[in-house]
Design a protein around this motif. Structure first.
Motif, mmCIF file in Angstrom:
data_model
loop_
_atom_site.group_PDB
_atom_site.id
_atom_site.type_symbol
_atom_site.label_atom_id
_atom_site.label_comp_id
_atom_site.label_asym_id
_atom_site.label_seq_id
_atom_site.Cartn_x
_atom_site.Cartn_y
_atom_site.Cartn_z
ATOM 1 N N ARG A 2 -48.283 100.528 -15.964
ATOM 2 C CA ARG A 2 -47.891 99.127 -15.883
ATOM 3 C C ARG A 2 -49.054 98.242 -16.327
ATOM 4 N NH1 ARG A 2 -45.873 101.817 -11.637
ATOM 5 N NH2 ARG A 2 -43.661 101.664 -11.127
ATOM 6 N N ARG A 3 -48.711 96.996 -16.620
ATOM 7 C CA ARG A 3 -49.738 96.038 -17.035
ATOM 8 C C ARG A 3 -49.309 94.638 -16.605
ATOM 9 N NH1 ARG A 3 -52.200 96.370 -22.970
ATOM 10 N NH2 ARG A 3 -52.959 98.286 -21.990
ATOM 11 N N PHE A 4 -50.271 93.902 -16.024
ATOM 12 C CA PHE A 4 -50.021 92.529 -15.593
ATOM 13 C C PHE A 4 -51.026 91.610 -16.275
ATOM 14 C CE2 PHE A 4 -48.808 95.326 -12.081
ATOM 15 C CZ PHE A 4 -47.493 94.938 -11.866
ATOM 16 N N SER A 5 -50.587 90.417 -16.619
ATOM 17 C CA SER A 5 -51.442 89.441 -17.302
ATOM 18 C C SER A 5 -51.740 88.269 -16.386
ATOM 19 C CB SER A 5 -50.761 88.934 -18.585
ATOM 20 O OG SER A 5 -50.570 89.991 -19.492
ATOM 21 N N CYS A 6 -52.956 87.719 -16.541
ATOM 22 C CA CYS A 6 -53.403 86.554 -15.774
ATOM 23 C C CYS A 6 -53.851 85.465 -16.738
ATOM 24 C CB CYS A 6 -54.553 86.940 -14.837
ATOM 25 S SG CYS A 6 -54.069 88.112 -13.546
ATOM 26 N N PRO A 7 -53.914 84.223 -16.277
ATOM 27 C CA PRO A 7 -54.317 83.131 -17.179
ATOM 28 C C PRO A 7 -55.747 83.232 -17.676
ATOM 29 C CG PRO A 7 -53.221 82.279 -15.212
ATOM 30 C CD PRO A 7 -53.490 83.724 -14.962
ATOM 31 N N ASP A 8 -56.621 83.870 -16.907
ATOM 32 C CA ASP A 8 -58.028 83.914 -17.297
ATOM 33 C C ASP A 8 -58.591 85.288 -16.933
ATOM 34 O OD1 ASP A 8 -60.522 83.099 -18.218
ATOM 35 O OD2 ASP A 8 -60.280 81.091 -17.369
ATOM 36 N N VAL A 9 -59.897 85.467 -17.122
ATOM 37 C CA VAL A 9 -60.546 86.762 -16.902
ATOM 38 C C VAL A 9 -60.431 87.158 -15.433
ATOM 39 C CG1 VAL A 9 -62.729 88.011 -17.003
ATOM 40 C CG2 VAL A 9 -62.136 86.382 -18.802
ATOM 41 N N VAL A 10 -59.980 88.390 -15.203
ATOM 42 C CA VAL A 10 -59.797 88.901 -13.841
ATOM 43 C C VAL A 10 -61.142 89.391 -13.319
ATOM 44 C CG1 VAL A 10 -58.549 90.536 -12.393
ATOM 45 C CG2 VAL A 10 -57.442 89.554 -14.402
ATOM 46 N N SER A 11 -61.493 88.980 -12.113
ATOM 47 C CA SER A 11 -62.787 89.334 -11.530
ATOM 48 C C SER A 11 -62.678 90.358 -10.403
ATOM 49 C CB SER A 11 -63.496 88.083 -10.996
ATOM 50 O OG SER A 11 -62.666 87.418 -10.039
ATOM 51 N N SER A 12 -61.503 90.475 -9.746
ATOM 52 C CA SER A 12 -61.375 91.387 -8.611
ATOM 53 C C SER A 12 -59.907 91.766 -8.425
ATOM 54 C CB SER A 12 -61.919 90.741 -7.334
ATOM 55 O OG SER A 12 -61.754 91.597 -6.220
ATOM 56 N N VAL A 13 -59.668 92.994 -7.967
ATOM 57 C CA VAL A 13 -58.312 93.478 -7.678
ATOM 58 C C VAL A 13 -58.343 94.255 -6.368
ATOM 59 C CG1 VAL A 13 -57.411 93.556 -10.033
ATOM 60 C CG2 VAL A 13 -58.746 95.466 -9.153
ATOM 61 N N CYS A 14 -57.161 94.307 -5.703
ATOM 62 C CA CYS A 14 -57.084 95.024 -4.429
ATOM 63 C C CYS A 14 -55.622 95.368 -4.142
ATOM 64 C CB CYS A 14 -57.666 94.184 -3.296
ATOM 65 S SG CYS A 14 -57.596 94.989 -1.677
#
Length: 531
Positions: free
Chosen positions: A88-100
């Motif tokens: 899977r792949r998800f997109s964000c408006p800007d650079v992703v800094s952290s995930v959990c």
């Protein structure tokens, strides 16, 4: 000539031939083959396609089969840990800094530098919530250990938010940091307690149940904190800042337990792994740094037990809960993944049954015998127990070059060698040895022009030093008398003689002044003694 020699050799036929067997060289024993090195080097490298740099964070799902998320650029990709293939792949408006991941693995939270926190549904592949309260880039986001309703986030606005995800509202604003909040983690034993690390050099412990938003404990790392993690016990934490990783005891009042400073550049990320998977084994702290090294730290013994280098600066690291998958992110957009085979329960039962069986052919084949070279080196890597006596071998004294030359009675070469080292204590020691052997003047007489220049330079510098003047003043006079003709005719010696004369005249003046002072003080001391 060559033909005659060949004819003579052919006249003597070989009477008998003895076959020579090559010596069997056994594998040398190496103390580096420790359980840690065997375990961490057993991860087989796997290939993952390059991403858009940088690789900012990893997160593993707590539910089997432990899929993991990779935060790269403005995208979060989900990978299967068994095949390392993207699902899977998800997109964000800007650079992703952290995930959990949430504790049930159904939801994924991602923070970006636009100040938003996104909550995604993994199964439905859709965005559920967009949490906006930070006024600067959000640097970390964490789900509590078992809590499914709240989130913790922190960012460059020095604010830590405790969120109600369903209502998209901030329950508490935790204010106390004076600089960017860059990292954080939630306690594994209490869902209401969490920690945050900041560039103000401090790590603060918070409790969501405290109404006045005041931290309950504070630790000063001594440098900007890049990452912080809870250890499995819940009473200790590990912090990373600059090139050091430190372990702190929260229950003991925030006392530092140990520190590791084996990295050469800034440590960027930490994680905790268990040797042998989730069934047993000791816990280790895994750190990565901009120097391209991954270090494994045994905080029980305060020792780095394994180190591995990579061809890029490292920015993030992650280990699956069963320690079967290891992923490391590089600043160049590469993910260095490693897979380890997980043994099934059936294999464990077979292994336990084999303990009661008779020795197999494999065990007999591996048994060491006196004919094997390793038989005589067995046990050298074992550590002594409390009742054992450790006998250490005496290490031989390593001789310097001039000592070796003196042992061979090459006196002049020994003197020249020690003069080239420019260590006055060694030079005087060699000269005293030559005086005892009655060879010093002979060595001076046999010196060439370049060697004589070395000697004069040494005498000009140290002949007036109090510790060496007793020997060097007499030697200086002897050198000037015996080698006067060689010294007068050379231009390069004029400067040395001029400096030597100045040093001697200055020393004479000092001695005269001291004698005058002594002459003044001596009568006064006699009068004082009579009284």
């Amino acid at each position: 000539m060559a033909e005659e020699l060949r004819v003579r050799l052919n006249d003597h036929p070989v009477s008998k031939i003895f076959p020579v067997k090559p010596k069997s060289t056994a594998k040398p024993f190496s103390e580096s083959e420790t359980p840690d090195s065997r375990y961490w080097s057993s991860f087989k490298p796997q290939s993952i396609p390059d991403f858009t740099p940088p690789i900012s964070a990893f997160a593993f799902s707590p539910i089997h089969p432990h899929s993991f998320a990779v935060a790269h650029s403005a995208t979060v990709s989900i990978f299967k840990s068994q095949t390392l293939s993207s699902s899977r792949r998800f997109s964000c408006p800007d650079v992703v800094s952290s995930v959990c991941f949430r504790s049930d693995g159904a939801l994924l939270a991602a923070a970006d530098i636009s100040g938003l926190v996104h909550v995604f549904d993994i199964r439905e592949r859709m965005a559920l919530r967009r949490l906006s309260s930070h006024k600067a880039p959000v640097r970390f986001v964490k789900y509590p250990f078992l809590d499914k309703l709240h989130l913790v986030s922190g960012g460059d606005d020095a604010v830590v938010n405790y969120w109600d995800v369903a209502g998209q509202t901030v329950i508490s604003n935790f204010l106390g940091h004076k600089d960017y909040v860059r990292c954080g983690d939630c306690s594994p034993v209490d869902d209401s307690v969490f920690i945050t690390g900041s560039y103000d050099h401090t790590v603060k412990v918070w409790d969501a149940r405290v109404d006045n938003s005041k931290w309950i404990a504070e630790i000063n790392h001594g440098s900007p904190v890049e990452d912080v993690v809870y250890l499995p016990s819940g009473g200790m934490i590990a912090t990373a800042g600059l090139n050091s990783v430190k372990v702190w005891d929260l229950i003991g009042g925030g006392k530092m337990v140990c520190s590791m400073e084996s990295h050469n550049k800034t440590v960027t990320s930490l994680c905790v792994g268990r040797m042998g998977g989730d069934q047993g084994g000791e816990n280790r702290i895994v750190s990565v740094s901009l120097d391209g090294y991954m270090k494994v730290f045994d905080y029980g013994r305060a020792k780095v037990t394994y180190s591995m280098s990579f061809p890029a600066a490292l920015t993030s690291v992650g280990l699956s809960p069963d320690c079967s998958t290891r992923v490391i992110g590089g600043a160049n957009g590469k993910v260095f993944a490693g897979k380890k085979k997980v043994k099934d329960a059936g294999e464990g039962e077979k292994k336990s049954l084999s303990l009661w069986s008779v020795k197999s052919d494999e065990s007999r084949r591996r048994a060491l015998r006196p004919t094997n070279f390793r038989y005589f080196q067995r046990g050298q890597g074992e550590k002594p127990s409390e009742g054992d006596s450790l006998v250490k071998e005496k290490k031989g004294v390593k001789l310097t070059r001039h000592d070796k030359l003196l042992k061979k009675f090459r006196h002049k070469e020994a003197l020249v060698s020690v003069l080239e080292e420019k260590k006055p204590a060694n030079v005087v020691a060699v000269m005293e040895e030559l005086v005892a052997r009655r060879k010093l003047i002979k060595c001076v007489m046999n010196m060439e022009e370049g060697e004589l220049g070395l000697l004069l330079s040494f005498l000009q510098r140290y002949c007036t030093v109090q510790r060496y003047s007793g020997l060097l003043m007499g030697l200086t006079k002897k050198v000037l008398e015996t080698r006067a003709e060689d010294i007068k005719g050379k231009e390069e010696f004029k400067g040395l003689l001029r400096n030597l004369k100045r040093e001697v005249n200055q020393e004479i003046k000092i001695q005269q002044s001291l004698l005058e002072i002594q002459g003044v003080i001596a009568p006064m001391l006699r009068i004082a003694g009579r009284r």
